[in-house]
Write an enzyme that holds these catalytic residues in place. Structure first.
Site, PDB file in Angstrom:
ATOM      1  N   ARG A   1       0.846  -1.196   0.000  1.00  0.00           N
ATOM      2  CA  ARG A   1       0.000   0.000   0.000  1.00  0.00           C
ATOM      3  C   ARG A   1       0.881   1.246   0.000  1.00  0.00           C
ATOM      4  O   ARG A   1       2.023   1.205   0.434  1.00  0.00           O
ATOM      5  CB  ARG A   1      -0.822   0.088   1.279  1.00  0.00           C
TER       6      ARG A   1
ATOM      7  N   ARG B   1       8.933   7.417   6.175  1.00  0.00           N
ATOM      8  CA  ARG B   1       8.628   8.793   6.618  1.00  0.00           C
ATOM      9  C   ARG B   1       9.201   9.070   8.002  1.00  0.00           C
ATOM     10  O   ARG B   1       9.645  10.188   8.288  1.00  0.00           O
ATOM     11  CB  ARG B   1       7.114   9.017   6.581  1.00  0.00           C
TER      12      ARG B   1
ATOM     13  N   TYR C   1      12.349   3.339  -2.092  1.00  0.00           N
ATOM     14  CA  TYR C   1      11.512   4.520  -1.860  1.00  0.00           C
ATOM     15  C   TYR C   1      12.420   5.745  -1.942  1.00  0.00           C
ATOM     16  O   TYR C   1      13.585   5.687  -1.554  1.00  0.00           O
ATOM     17  CB  TYR C   1      10.896   4.496  -0.463  1.00  0.00           C
TER      18      TYR C   1
ATOM     19  N   ASP D   1       0.233   5.448   1.332  1.00  0.00           N
ATOM     20  CA  ASP D   1      -0.710   6.304   2.058  1.00  0.00           C
ATOM     21  C   ASP D   1      -1.234   7.458   1.215  1.00  0.00           C
ATOM     22  O   ASP D   1      -0.737   7.713   0.117  1.00  0.00           O
ATOM     23  CB  ASP D   1      -0.012   6.896   3.286  1.00  0.00           C
TER      24      ASP D   1
END
Lengths: 246, 246
Positions: free
Chosen positions: B50, B197, B110, B52
């Site tokens: 997933r 994050r 990422y 966000d």
């Protein structure tokens, strides 16, 4: 005191620069913030020129008069803290009372961004015109050469434009190629309504071979909008820089 | 036949990747288009993981099963013509029936984009985290060194995460510096919920001198979310690439 500001905005969610009833425009947002800062006293903002819906600005220039005594370097922060996130004041300075952002502009640069990659880039969809076709860059450069100089650009502006004098000087049209990205950099003493977008649309037709570079002088001489190419969409266009005499 | 696709999306206007009732999500948009292509027969899409709300993807990987016999190179065009403009299918190929976009993922990259320039860039507001502070890059690099390797990352994931095994391996954290733009490139065998994050938020605190690089081993050992830094906002984050065994 008169304040001159350099303003950037993302045109995506604006109905253009100029105030229009019941529309979200750049001018109305800036005027609302200035009026607030001046405790309700209405402040009128003048710009170097209008931009259309979806057209962006990196270096729009505005001026307004104020009774506030804010140091010049603090003006961007004072305004940005109240402005919506798609308008950012980049610089501010106090200027002479006879300075006018529109009438004193001597030269303007507009840029038009194109992506020729096959599939669209999701992150550029509002900032670059996706035009996934092969382009003959040499032909485009030849056409640019014909467009530079002082000409009557009636064929390259909206037919109903009410300006009487359609003679303008294009100083240069430079191409920046980066992979599948192509940027046209237009500098001139002024541009008519939709002129940069029609120039771009015409240059893209030349790049595709739909028009030849040698047709450009005839298109100029014809003074007829129907001779030139399509109007490229607004979201690829940027008001890049406005130059003034110092 | 099973189809594997590489998908890019602009996360700005999505409530994340995964289907949620009454929310606009990437998965629900793709499934709606596939169901339409399959004449109403419901098609379930599986992703590598997933993302966000507001998080972007340049290389999300999905798979689905189809009865249609579309040549692989035509799948992106078939899907893109029906998908909203903020989702673009970049590549498609037929894969073995046992391929699974999530369970077969071996490595993920990422990226997190930061801009340290004083004034925000209007064109990057949804795509880069504006963090206008001086950063000590050498300290950040030392902290990155401590984070690489195999560790229990309990301190770097949302406290309520229900995954039992919080041990992950970070292969590398590279920094790309371009003027006032800074990009963190994280590669690892997997990342916990909000891990990238929180890693970024912690590295920024190290860069500001609020934490020292030498605290990182203790933060890892403490296995306590309150020891690490703030969660950096979603809009600077990109799922960049997913790697599979060949």
């Amino acid at each position: 005191m008169r304040v001159k500001c350099i303003v950037s905005y993302d045109g995506t969610h604006f109905s253009g620069y100029q105030v229009q009833p019941n529309k979200r425009t750049v001018q109305s947002e800036i005027e609302a913030v200035l009026t607030k800062l001046h405790k309700g006293q209405s402040v009128k903002v003048h710009a170097s020129g209008r931009t259309d819906a979806n057209v962006h600005a990196l270096g729009q220039v505005i001026h307004f008069d104020t009774t506030l005594t804010i140091p010049p370097e603090k003006w961007p922060y004072a305004l940005n803290s109240l402005l919506p996130i798609d308008i950012v004041i980049l610089e501010a300075e106090y200027v002479a009372d006879h300075f006018h952002s529109r009438f004193n502009a001597r030269k303007k640069e507009y840029r038009y961004k194109i992506s020729t990659q096959k599939l669209p880039n999701v992150f550029k969809r509002d900032y670059t015109y996706h035009f996934p076709y092969a382009l003959d860059i040499e032909s485009i450069k030849k056409a640019c050469h014909h467009l530079c100089g002082t000409h009557d650009f009636t064929s390259f502006c909206v037919a109903k434009t009410e300006v009487e004098d359609k003679v303008r000087t294009i100083y240069s049209i430079d191409l920046i190629e980066e992979g599948t990205d192509l940027t046209f950099c237009f500098t001139g003493n002024g541009f008519l309504y939709n002129m940069v977008r029609i120039l771009t649309g015409t240059l893209l037709e030349v790049g595709q071979g739909k028009k030849t570079p040698d047709q450009i002088p005839f298109i100029l001489e014809g003074k007829d909008r129907s001779l030139s190419g399509k109007t490229a969409p607004g979201h690829g266009l940027y008001l890049w820089k406005v130059y003034y005499d110092n």
